[in-house]
Design an enzyme around this catalytic site. Structure first.
Site, mmCIF file in Angstrom:
data_model
loop_
_atom_site.group_PDB
_atom_site.id
_atom_site.type_symbol
_atom_site.label_atom_id
_atom_site.label_comp_id
_atom_site.label_asym_id
_atom_site.label_seq_id
_atom_site.Cartn_x
_atom_site.Cartn_y
_atom_site.Cartn_z
ATOM 1 N N HIS A 137 -28.589 19.923 -1.612
ATOM 2 C CA HIS A 137 -28.688 20.389 -2.998
ATOM 3 C C HIS A 137 -27.813 21.632 -3.216
ATOM 4 O O HIS A 137 -27.710 22.484 -2.340
ATOM 5 C CB HIS A 137 -30.155 20.727 -3.301
ATOM 6 C CG HIS A 137 -30.385 21.172 -4.702
ATOM 7 N ND1 HIS A 137 -30.404 20.293 -5.775
ATOM 8 C CD2 HIS A 137 -30.590 22.412 -5.223
ATOM 9 C CE1 HIS A 137 -30.619 20.980 -6.875
ATOM 10 N NE2 HIS A 137 -30.737 22.269 -6.576
ATOM 11 N N TYR A 142 -9.337 -3.898 -11.309
ATOM 12 C CA TYR A 142 -9.253 -2.495 -10.889
ATOM 13 C C TYR A 142 -7.864 -1.911 -11.092
ATOM 14 O O TYR A 142 -7.727 -0.723 -11.411
ATOM 15 C CB TYR A 142 -9.724 -2.337 -9.442
ATOM 16 C CG TYR A 142 -8.758 -2.816 -8.390
ATOM 17 C CD1 TYR A 142 -7.866 -1.936 -7.792
ATOM 18 C CD2 TYR A 142 -8.747 -4.146 -7.977
ATOM 19 C CE1 TYR A 142 -6.981 -2.362 -6.819
ATOM 20 C CE2 TYR A 142 -7.865 -4.582 -7.002
ATOM 21 C CZ TYR A 142 -6.983 -3.690 -6.432
ATOM 22 O OH TYR A 142 -6.101 -4.121 -5.475
ATOM 23 N N LYS A 161 -0.136 5.378 -5.886
ATOM 24 C CA LYS A 161 -1.157 5.347 -6.947
ATOM 25 C C LYS A 161 -2.099 6.527 -6.824
ATOM 26 O O LYS A 161 -2.456 7.166 -7.824
ATOM 27 C CB LYS A 161 -1.917 4.013 -6.870
ATOM 28 C CG LYS A 161 -3.010 3.784 -7.911
ATOM 29 C CD LYS A 161 -4.336 4.358 -7.506
ATOM 30 C CE LYS A 161 -4.883 3.821 -6.205
ATOM 31 N NZ LYS A 161 -5.285 2.427 -6.221
ATOM 32 N N CYS A 164 -1.618 1.711 -2.928
ATOM 33 C CA CYS A 164 -2.619 2.756 -2.707
ATOM 34 C C CYS A 164 -2.059 4.169 -2.666
ATOM 35 O O CYS A 164 -2.580 5.071 -3.321
ATOM 36 C CB CYS A 164 -3.356 2.508 -1.387
ATOM 37 S SG CYS A 164 -3.475 0.816 -0.846
ATOM 38 N N CYS A 190 0.815 -1.219 0.000
ATOM 39 C CA CYS A 190 0.000 0.000 0.000
ATOM 40 C C CYS A 190 0.846 1.265 0.000
ATOM 41 O O CYS A 190 0.653 2.153 -0.825
ATOM 42 C CB CYS A 190 -0.936 -0.006 1.200
ATOM 43 S SG CYS A 190 -1.936 1.485 1.337
ATOM 44 N N GLU A 220 -7.229 1.396 -13.335
ATOM 45 C CA GLU A 220 -6.594 2.581 -12.754
ATOM 46 C C GLU A 220 -5.336 2.981 -13.510
ATOM 47 O O GLU A 220 -5.114 4.163 -13.799
ATOM 48 C CB GLU A 220 -6.275 2.312 -11.282
ATOM 49 C CG GLU A 220 -7.521 2.227 -10.406
ATOM 50 C CD GLU A 220 -7.217 1.858 -8.969
ATOM 51 O OE1 GLU A 220 -8.091 2.093 -8.113
ATOM 52 O OE2 GLU A 220 -6.106 1.339 -8.695
ATOM 53 N N GLU A 245 -27.205 13.702 -3.444
ATOM 54 C CA GLU A 245 -28.629 13.813 -3.147
ATOM 55 C C GLU A 245 -29.453 12.815 -3.954
ATOM 56 O O GLU A 245 -30.571 12.459 -3.565
ATOM 57 C CB GLU A 245 -29.129 15.234 -3.407
ATOM 58 C CG GLU A 245 -29.166 15.642 -4.856
ATOM 59 C CD GLU A 245 -29.671 17.071 -5.048
ATOM 60 O OE1 GLU A 245 -30.808 17.359 -4.629
ATOM 61 O OE2 GLU A 245 -28.919 17.900 -5.592
#
Length: 522
Positions: free
Chosen positions: A511, A241, A110, A107, A102, A245, A516
């Site tokens: 909003h 993934y 990246k 992670c 990581c 990525e 939302e």
């Protein structure tokens, strides 16, 4: 009962002695249940403040600890530090940089590159927002230097944290021995403990030369972080993934990028809506998605790599083509557990057919006193999962919380694609399989985020809520769009708590935001 305050104070750190004195009067009023006394004494004795390690073992001696952790990655370090907080004498074995995949090649670096790529995308929208166009040339070396410096700072922080926790770092490769009790050997020295955790993680998988001649000419995600300059022409192989990525980052930063996949969509284990939309977004962003294709051979030429591939569209004859002048061929075809040199066979530690260590719900292996967490187990390959599992294990072993274990259900995850993906819970297909099609209802929406209201460049935001049974319990949320990476965490809490569609409906919307939409679905 007078024995209990003394038991609480004996061997405990100053903070716990103060707590014992503070509660002395209260404890004297309690009845004398022997089981309660023993449990409290044992728990408090273990929760002492970390103490400095003793001197190293003499030559030929076996060093003994309360807890040995093999692997200085996220899961191993989290477990070791929590164990030390609970009073255990702990040591971590690591042969490389602290932080594991990581921090060093996953992670963290990246995300730095993803942020860089997102910045590049937004620069294209400057004119639409009234700013002069930015024609500055991207300098790969600048961000690489800053990224690597950041990673080095994190390495130092990990080192400092272990020192403050009085956790010994044993440098080298660990391998189990055939000794009567569980023992590991590192650089010729032996170490033993009643509790040994395997947290060695995983590593990128690559094709063998016998499968694809020239495969070794490519790199993996690890090698991506060693690149000294932006490749002019990139080919990414894989549909998971990591492949998504890497392809998104390289393309956004200006590399002509192709993504080679064996089927017609990426992320096929995700909800079908996400899989379809992500494939479309990649293509809309300029990534060439080579569907139903596989690499057959790789050759090195004076101008780069020559990648030969076969495309086999169902119902058609296979077609051979070649991609010339490739600067970067990146394999992102999965990961394998890092167990090769651990000598697991000497203790009979069981693994599956892919080499992952088999554990039960409490992270126990089949050998008493040996545990495993993280990617080496092959389940939910995510840093927060390894950290949480490691800490839960430490509480069970050293705080006597016998039911302490990680709940692997409803784990949220994000893919840093362009735009990002957020998902938690069951996909629509998984929900139908679990509850029956008649008991599953989905709500979905697709819209253009307000950010793109004035930009020529457009990306979509898609969202799906999966509900089950009459009460419409929310069992899955899946979304892709600007900001979905950051908005998922709060909704994941709701799913984990068992929220229903009515709970979402009864929440007033914020909003104007994309989030939302999840409380206004119809």
């Amino acid at each position: 009962m007078a024995l209990l305050p003394r038991a609480l104070s004996a061997g405990a750190g100053p903070s716990w002695r103060r707590a014992a004195r503070a509660f002395r009067g209260f404890l004297l009023l309690l009845p004398e249940p022997a089981a309660l006394t023993r449990a409290l004494s044992r728990a408090m004795a273990c929760r002492q403040e970390p103490q400095p390690q003793g001197p190293p073992p003499a030559a030929g001696a076996v060093a003994s600890y309360d807890y040995l952790v093999i692997g200085g990655g996220s899961g191993g370090l989290a477990s070791a530090r929590r164990a030390a907080e609970l009073g255990a004498r702990a040591a971590v074995v690591e042969s490389h940089k602290l932080g594991g995949t990581c921090v060093n090649v996953g992670c963290v670096p990246k995300k730095v590159m993803w942020n860089t790529a997102v910045h590049s995308e937004f620069m294209h929208d400057h004119a639409d927002y009234g700013f002069p166009s930015c024609e500055g040339k991207f300098n790969w070396r600048v961000i690489k230097e800053k990224r690597d410096a950041y990673v080095s700072r994190l390495n130092a922080i990990y080192q400092n944290n272990l020192t403050k926790s009085h956790i010994e770092i044993i440098r080298g490769h660990a391998a189990f021995t055939s000794d009567p009790k569980p023992t590991i050997e590192v650089s010729g020295k032996k170490y033993t403990a009643p509790h040994i955790l395997i947290a060695t993680g995983g590593m990128p998988s690559t094709p063998h030369e016998s499968q694809i001649p020239g495969a070794s000419l490519g790199i993996t995600s690890d090698g991506f972080f060693q690149l000294e300059e932006l490749p002019g022409r990139s080919v990414i192989v894989g549909a998971g993934y990591i492949a998504v990525e890497m392809a998104g980052i390289l393309s956004a930063l200006g590399s002509k990028t192709s993504l080679m996949i064996r089927h017609d969509k990426v992320l096929r284990s995700f909800d079908s809506m996400i899989s379809t939309n992500c494939t479309e977004e990649l293509e809309n962003a300029g990534v060439e998605v080579l569907k139903f294709s596989q690499v057959k051979e790789v050759k090195k030429t004076l101008s780069g790599l020559e990648v030969s591939m076969v495309t086999a569209v169902p119902g058609r004859l296979p077609v051979m083509t070649m991609i010339p002048d490739v600067d970067c061929l990146l394999w992102a075809i999965g990961r394998v557990p890092n167990t090769k040199d651990l000598s697991l066979n000497k203790l009979g530690i069981q693994t599956d057919d892919k080499g992952h260590i088999i554990v039960d719900e409490f992270q126990n292996t089949n050998v008493k006193g040996i545990y495993a967490v993280g990617d080496v187990c092959g389940k939910a390959l995510l840093t927060p999962v390894a950290i949480a599992a490691g800490r839960k294990l430490a509480h069970r072993l050293f705080e006597y919380k016998e039911d302490s274990k990680l709940d692997y259900n409803n784990i949220p995850t994000v893919v840093f694609s362009h735009p990002p993906i957020g998902t938690v819970g069951l996909t629509e297909d998984e929900a139908i399989h679990k509850y029956g099609i008649e008991n599953v209802k989905t709500y979905s929406t697709s819209f253009t985020p307000m950010y793109h209201a004035v930009t020529k460049r457009k990306t979509k935001c898609v969202m799906k809520m999966v509900c089950a049974n009459k009460e419409e319990k929310v069992v899955g949320i899946h979304m892709q769009g600007l900001g979905c990476d950051e908005m998922l965490q709060g909704f994941a809490v709701a799913v984990k708590m068992g929220a229903t569609k009515a709970d979402f409906d009864n929440t007033v919307a914020i909003h104007p935001t994309s989030s939302e939409e999840l409380v206004t679905l119809r």
